[in-house]
Motif scaffolding. Structure first.
Motif, short mmCIF file in Angstrom:
data_model
loop_
_atom_site.label_atom_id
_atom_site.label_comp_id
_atom_site.label_asym_id
_atom_site.label_seq_id
_atom_site.Cartn_x
_atom_site.Cartn_y
_atom_site.Cartn_z
N TYR A 165 -4.40 1.69 9.14
CA TYR A 165 -5.11 0.43 8.88
C TYR A 165 -6.26 0.19 9.86
N GLY A 195 -1.66 12.25 2.17
CA GLY A 195 -2.51 13.15 2.95
C GLY A 195 -3.66 13.75 2.17
N VAL A 225 1.42 5.38 -1.39
CA VAL A 225 1.09 6.65 -2.05
C VAL A 225 2.38 7.45 -2.07
N GLY A 283 -4.70 7.03 -0.11
CA GLY A 283 -4.55 5.78 0.63
C GLY A 283 -5.92 5.23 1.03
N ARG A 284 -6.79 6.13 1.45
CA ARG A 284 -8.15 5.71 1.78
C ARG A 284 -8.86 5.14 0.55
N LYS A 298 -8.31 2.27 10.79
CA LYS A 298 -9.49 2.96 10.25
C LYS A 298 -10.35 2.04 9.37
N VAL A 340 0.88 -1.18 0.00
CA VAL A 340 0.00 0.00 0.00
C VAL A 340 0.91 1.23 0.00
N GLY A 396 -6.13 11.62 0.73
CA GLY A 396 -7.21 10.65 0.63
C GLY A 396 -6.97 9.50 -0.33
C1 LIG Z 1 0.29 4.99 4.58
C2 LIG Z 1 -0.10 5.68 3.27
C3 LIG Z 1 -0.45 4.63 2.23
C4 LIG Z 1 -1.33 6.56 3.55
O1 LIG Z 1 -1.72 7.13 2.32
P1 LIG Z 1 -2.34 8.61 2.26
O2 LIG Z 1 -2.85 8.83 0.90
O3 LIG Z 1 -1.37 9.57 2.82
O4 LIG Z 1 -3.55 8.45 3.30
P2 LIG Z 1 -4.94 9.23 3.24
O5 LIG Z 1 -4.68 10.68 2.97
O6 LIG Z 1 -5.87 8.53 2.34
O7 LIG Z 1 -5.42 9.06 4.74
C5 LIG Z 1 -6.44 8.11 5.06
C6 LIG Z 1 -6.65 8.18 6.54
O8 LIG Z 1 -5.53 7.63 7.23
C7 LIG Z 1 -4.96 8.58 8.09
N1 LIG Z 1 -3.51 8.43 7.97
C8 LIG Z 1 -2.77 8.60 6.88
N2 LIG Z 1 -1.49 8.36 7.15
C9 LIG Z 1 -1.44 8.03 8.45
C10 LIG Z 1 -0.39 7.69 9.34
N3 LIG Z 1 0.88 7.64 8.94
N4 LIG Z 1 -0.71 7.41 10.60
C11 LIG Z 1 -1.98 7.47 11.02
N5 LIG Z 1 -3.03 7.79 10.25
C12 LIG Z 1 -2.75 8.06 8.97
C13 LIG Z 1 -5.44 9.93 7.61
O9 LIG Z 1 -5.51 10.87 8.65
C14 LIG Z 1 -6.81 9.62 7.04
O10 LIG Z 1 -7.79 9.59 8.03
P3 LIG Z 1 -9.32 10.01 7.69
O11 LIG Z 1 -9.65 9.43 6.31
O12 LIG Z 1 -10.10 9.39 8.79
O13 LIG Z 1 -9.32 11.50 7.69
C15 LIG Z 1 1.04 6.60 2.77
O14 LIG Z 1 1.41 7.50 3.79
C16 LIG Z 1 2.27 5.86 2.29
O15 LIG Z 1 2.33 5.39 1.17
N6 LIG Z 1 3.30 5.77 3.14
C17 LIG Z 1 4.57 5.14 2.76
C18 LIG Z 1 4.41 3.66 2.54
C19 LIG Z 1 3.76 2.97 3.71
O16 LIG Z 1 4.19 3.11 4.84
N7 LIG Z 1 2.69 2.21 3.41
C20 LIG Z 1 1.87 1.55 4.39
C21 LIG Z 1 2.55 0.60 5.23
S1 LIG Z 1 2.53 -1.08 4.74
#
Ligand SMILES: CC(C)(COP(=O)(O)OP(=O)(O)OC[C@H]1O[C@@H](n2cnc3c(N)ncnc32)[C@H](O)[C@@H]1OP(=O)(O)O)[C@@H](O)C(=O)NCCC(=O)NCCS
Length: 139
Positions: A115, A76, A70, A80-81, A117, A68, A78
């Motif tokens: 996750y 930040g 982004v 990932g959601r 969430k 997963v 949406g």
């Molecule tokens: C983790 C990841 C996929 C999140 O993607 P994103 O597009 O930034 O997330 P979103 O903007 O869709 O956020 C979705 C929700 O998760 C929350 N969220 C996002 N990143 C978060 C974090 N690091 N810790 C806690 N909550 C988080 C957001 O606040 C949001 O909450 P809401 O929908 O209730 O308002 C992204 O930060 C990423 O690719 N990180 C690097 C790779 C990684 O670590 N992947 C996952 C681990 S296996």
């Protein structure tokens, strides 16, 4: 932006690199993609991949969510959601009467809340032990 169900092995490695994760030989990357369900978010202009998620499923009860991602400039917002909601819909769509799936994943450090969430439960807890893993190969 839009979602496709395919990504090339080199695009896949590019996304892993963008978030600081290790890369694999393209042959190994291709094998993984060929045997998994893929969601790839792309930019409208140029179709550049900016997000990815994969599900590996044995077509029985075992499902695993991997990669997963982004890319940092789009985090930040949406995406990932969106990826996780697509996966949740896919999983529910595969259920048949009486079926159960155990869906697992390995959270990167500090990403547990993301996750949670979507209903995932951190391990260990009072009922279950920790998840475990081991890497093979030197890379
Ligand atoms: C983790 C990841 C996929 C999140 O993607 P994103 O597009 O930034 O997330 P979103 O903007 O869709 O956020 C979705 C929700 O998760 C929350 N969220 C996002 N990143 C978060 C974090 N690091 N810790 C806690 N909550 C988080 C957001 O606040 C949001 O909450 P809401 O929908 O209730 O308002 C992204 O930060 C990423 O690719 N990180 C690097 C790779 C990684 O670590 N992947 C996952 C681990 S296996």
């Amino acid at each position: 932006m839009f979602i496709t169900n395919s990504i090339s092995p080199s695009e896949y490695m590019g996304l892993r690199k963008a978030v600081g994760w290790g890369e694999f030989p393209l042959e190994e990357a291709k094998a993984g993609l060929d045997h998994s369900f893929v969601w790839c978010i792309r930019e409208d202009d140029g179709r550049r991949p900016i997000g990815l998620a994969r599900v590996i499923w044995d077509h029985g009860y075992v499902m695993y969510i991997a990669d997963v991602i982004v890319i940092p400039e789009y985090q930040g917002q949406g995406l990932g959601r969106t990826l996780m909601e697509n996966i949740m819909t896919f999983i529910n769509d595969q259920l048949k009467p009486g079926y159960r799936f155990m869906v697992t994943l390995v959270s990167a450090k500090g990403k547990e809340t993301f996750y949670e969430k979507f209903g995932f439960v951190s391990r260990p807890n009072e009922e279950v032990g920790p998840g475990m893993h081991q890497w093979f190969g030197n890379g």
